[in-house]
Design a protein around this motif. Sequence first.
Motif, short mmCIF file in Angstrom:
data_model
loop_
_atom_site.label_atom_id
_atom_site.label_comp_id
_atom_site.label_asym_id
_atom_site.label_seq_id
_atom_site.Cartn_x
_atom_site.Cartn_y
_atom_site.Cartn_z
N SER A 146 3.47 -2.83 59.20
CA SER A 146 2.12 -2.73 58.90
C SER A 146 1.36 -2.28 59.97
O SER A 146 1.57 -2.26 61.15
N GLY A 188 -4.26 0.76 40.02
CA GLY A 188 -4.37 -0.11 41.30
C GLY A 188 -5.50 -1.50 40.60
O GLY A 188 -5.98 -1.34 39.78
N THR A 243 -8.04 -4.81 43.01
CA THR A 243 -8.27 -5.39 43.92
C THR A 243 -8.89 -6.81 43.52
O THR A 243 -9.33 -7.17 42.34
N ASN A 252 -3.30 -2.33 56.45
CA ASN A 252 -2.84 -1.44 55.45
C ASN A 252 -1.37 -1.25 55.70
O ASN A 252 -0.81 -0.91 56.55
N LYS A 300 1.69 -1.70 52.08
CA LYS A 300 1.75 -1.46 50.64
C LYS A 300 0.51 -1.92 50.00
O LYS A 300 0.38 -1.56 48.84
N CYS A 301 -0.27 -2.81 50.54
CA CYS A 301 -1.52 -3.07 50.24
C CYS A 301 -2.73 -3.16 51.33
O CYS A 301 -2.02 -3.03 52.43
N ALA A 346 -4.42 -2.90 45.98
CA ALA A 346 -2.96 -1.86 46.08
C ALA A 346 -3.27 -0.91 45.07
O ALA A 346 -3.99 -0.99 43.98
N THR A 347 -2.64 0.09 45.48
CA THR A 347 -2.77 1.36 44.27
C THR A 347 -1.60 1.07 43.19
O THR A 347 -2.15 1.44 41.98
N TYR A 348 -0.93 0.31 43.33
CA TYR A 348 0.21 -0.08 42.23
C TYR A 348 -0.02 -1.62 42.02
O TYR A 348 -0.07 -2.21 42.86
N VAL A 407 2.58 -4.27 43.36
CA VAL A 407 2.29 -4.73 44.62
C VAL A 407 1.34 -5.79 44.65
O VAL A 407 1.59 -7.07 45.44
N LEU A 408 0.49 -5.77 44.29
CA LEU A 408 -0.89 -6.71 44.26
C LEU A 408 -0.41 -8.01 43.43
O LEU A 408 -0.73 -9.21 43.89
N PHE A 442 1.65 -9.93 45.69
CA PHE A 442 0.98 -10.49 46.81
C PHE A 442 0.25 -11.86 46.27
O PHE A 442 0.35 -12.84 46.92
#
Length: 129
Positions: free
Chosen positions: A5, A82, A84, A99, A101-102, A116-118, A121-122, A125
């Motif tokens: 990252s 995504g 947040t 920054n 993947k998130c 995250a955009t996806y 992924v979040l 996390f």
Amino acid sequence: NPFGSGRVKASCYVETQKFMESCTAYFRRTADYLTEPFDHSQFDVDKIVYKHQPYAGVIFCEGFQGAYNPLFSFIPIQQTKGETLIIHCPELKSKESLNRKCFVLPLDNNRYRIGATYAAVLEAFKLGT
């Protein structure tokens, strides 16, 4: 850093809600703001005329619906979802955006916006995986 990252320097972010409220107020003051479904058949893209009214330009703020706009059908838009969240983490002590993947964006008082955009992924996390 075994995962590769990076720190993002000399960047900024937009507080979307405040930005949209300011834009809406500005365009209402200049009488260039419409709150109605856009009828693409009434738009002359070459002359920038909508319903017989000329404009200097048109801004399409459609979010995921932009994929269905016939004016942009040639663009291969991939829809994503995504998310947040805001955390409090005194141990992080970062003043730079991180920054991979998130993202981790410093706010104030040891608070950070993580996103995250996806959504998957979040979610990973959140679960600590």
